[in-house]
Enzyme design. Sequence first.
Site, PDB file in Angstrom:
ATOM      1  N   GLU A 435     -23.230  92.176  26.678  1.00  0.00           N
ATOM      2  CA  GLU A 435     -22.602  93.251  27.457  1.00  0.00           C
ATOM      3  C   GLU A 435     -21.665  92.685  28.525  1.00  0.00           C
ATOM      4  O   GLU A 435     -20.594  93.244  28.783  1.00  0.00           O
ATOM      5  CB  GLU A 435     -23.659  94.145  28.106  1.00  0.00           C
ATOM      6  CG  GLU A 435     -24.536  94.906  27.111  1.00  0.00           C
ATOM      7  CD  GLU A 435     -23.738  95.751  26.126  1.00  0.00           C
ATOM      8  OE1 GLU A 435     -22.670  96.277  26.500  1.00  0.00           O
ATOM      9  OE2 GLU A 435     -24.174  95.867  24.966  1.00  0.00           O
ATOM     10  N   HIS A 438     -18.366  92.040  26.868  1.00  0.00           N
ATOM     11  CA  HIS A 438     -17.536  93.247  26.756  1.00  0.00           C
ATOM     12  C   HIS A 438     -16.843  93.535  28.083  1.00  0.00           C
ATOM     13  O   HIS A 438     -15.637  93.768  28.156  1.00  0.00           O
ATOM     14  CB  HIS A 438     -18.393  94.470  26.422  1.00  0.00           C
ATOM     15  CG  HIS A 438     -18.822  94.559  24.996  1.00  0.00           C
ATOM     16  ND1 HIS A 438     -17.958  94.443  23.944  1.00  0.00           N
ATOM     17  CD2 HIS A 438     -20.035  94.802  24.445  1.00  0.00           C
ATOM     18  CE1 HIS A 438     -18.626  94.587  22.815  1.00  0.00           C
ATOM     19  NE2 HIS A 438     -19.895  94.800  23.087  1.00  0.00           N
ATOM     20  N   ASP A 511     -20.028  97.023  16.918  1.00  0.00           N
ATOM     21  CA  ASP A 511     -18.736  96.613  17.484  1.00  0.00           C
ATOM     22  C   ASP A 511     -17.787  96.229  16.359  1.00  0.00           C
ATOM     23  O   ASP A 511     -16.616  96.624  16.352  1.00  0.00           O
ATOM     24  CB  ASP A 511     -18.908  95.395  18.392  1.00  0.00           C
ATOM     25  CG  ASP A 511     -19.769  95.711  19.605  1.00  0.00           C
ATOM     26  OD1 ASP A 511     -19.779  96.886  19.997  1.00  0.00           O
ATOM     27  OD2 ASP A 511     -20.412  94.794  20.128  1.00  0.00           O
TER      28      ASP A 511
END
Length: 623
Positions: A435, A438, A511
Amino acid sequence: MLRGRTWSLLLLLLGGLALAYALQNAFGPTKRTVPYSELVTALEDDRVREVWIGAAAVEAKVVPEEGTGSDGDAKTETWSAQRVPGFDPDALIEELETRDVTYSGRPESEPWWLLLFWLIPLALIMLPTLLIGRGLRGGAGGGPGSASPMSFGRNKAKLYDESAQIRVGFDDVAGVDEAKGELTEVVDFLRSPGRYQQLGAQIPRGVLLVGPPGTGKTLLARAVAGEAGTPFFSITASSFVEMFVGVGAARVRDLFKQAKERAPCIVFIDEIDAIGRSRGGLGAMGTNDEREQTLNQLLAELDGFESDSQVVIMAATNRPEMLDAALTRAGRFDRQVVVDRPDVQARHAILKVHAKKIALSDQVDLELVAKRTPGMVGADMARVVNEAALAAARRGSERVEQADFEEAVDRIQLGLKKRNRAMNQTELERIAVHESGHALVAMGSEHADPVHRVSIIPRTIGALGVTLQLPTEDRHLMTRGELADRIAVMMGGRVAEELVFEEVSTGAQNDLERATETARQMVCRFGMSERLGAQTFGKPAGLRFLDTPVSFSEERNFSDHRAREIDLEVSNILQAGVSQAREILQSRRKVLDAMTSTLLEKETLDREDLDALCSNEERADSA
Ligand code: ADP
Ligand code: MG
Ligand code: ZN
């Protein structure tokens, strides 16, 4: 009207009589229906032993012809003969007297017994109905209508009003501040509807609570009623449809009728996906008519409210994606409130709420407990507290200590592991890295949407962690640069994992799918590939049935050669995204690591936290 108990007794009695009759019929002497003339012949032959004279028929115990002469009375049959027109009972009796045959009168029994054959099936039908009717009444808070078997259309809606002992308020629901904030308006409206009406403001009629199981949706709905001090009708959607065809729709109608009578009030439909699943579409073959009827009735009721009615409909679901689009249309459940899985802080708050009910030692550090329970929801926290209290009781202690909590957490985590829901530390680390990847790529890409929040607690259903980006403005158009950045951000998670662990995981599957789909659309739909130029490829032949895609196959209108080129271009775009992400993450590796550890500690980072992290790092670099 007969009361339920009387009905049951009556039915039992009838059933018993019917059984007795059936048995007597099966084992008793068989009756033979004969012409009256035959009976007269038998009488003249002295073969008649006994006679019963009824209003419509004459019955007799007769020795059959072949039986005469052998051993007398040993073999007799029972005959039944219809009376002939002009039948004179006196003449018959005289005849019987002279022949010395016993005779007696008999009340006409036949029709009465026959009635049973009507009553038994009827009773069989009524019995379950009756029981259900009683069950329904039992669950309800009284109200008009008694336990008559005809009231089974009435629903299981439970009515909690102010007098109910179970008082729940917003204080009892912890860690869902955003949701509470959104519901305050509803509470306010229910408290003083006049103020809103005077302003001409339309209050949202339907509020849909969305979130994973056990996050406190039901609790929250009850808290709204508690705060507003209004009656609260709650019903689980599945109970609308469980019994008979047609009952579901009737129950919905009934529920709303009751609600309108008690306004202002709240109607709460729990687990609405049970009836609200989208209609038609892929499941068209196996549609459930009953469910659809119920859903249609619900939609009709939602539409049928006058704009000034003071009934607020709330519903809860943990599968919002399955709901029929008709339900979420404007004027129905048009306001959605997300009730997320709690992060550390929220879990701490929930623990505090539940710990109030137990005898807690001052030594207990609930924050530590909260830290040890990532991935758990409110219901799990309630269980942790209870298990801890039980553990203390087993020890014979008067206070619940930290060790009891440790034991409780272990116990519950074990259960969750079996159901694959608890996350272990290494998994959490990986999610944090992913995360952070990202988020960092998003922050380092010119055209990417700003990062709103990063979390390693599954925030949306189905995703492990989530990086929430808010589009700055509502977009109808996107440039090539924006799409390319978007792909880079999607790749960021996977690339970060690669950098830190030198190995990717399955966590990036979604993703990748989204990135690939975006890249393919850039080439085939938007003509954004330099090599292939301004042209579209393929026609989406999504066969649609009532707005639900039935087939996803695409019509192909290009050559095999082109297909290869398209594939190549798609992979070039994806590769560019990976490179971009790698560049950003490599150059900001320190921030990546710092963000990962902060994320592991706090579980959620918002905008300010992220900015602080970045500026810290820059300061460290320049120093
Ligand atoms: P849902 O309806 O979302 O599945 P519930 O409202 O039925 O969850 O929650 C079950 C129980 O878990 C509640 O009765 C309460 O004891 C506890 N609980 C869940 N969420 C919370 C919360 N946010 N604060 C306090 N207790 C909670
Ligand atoms: Mg619930
Ligand atoms: Zn991801």
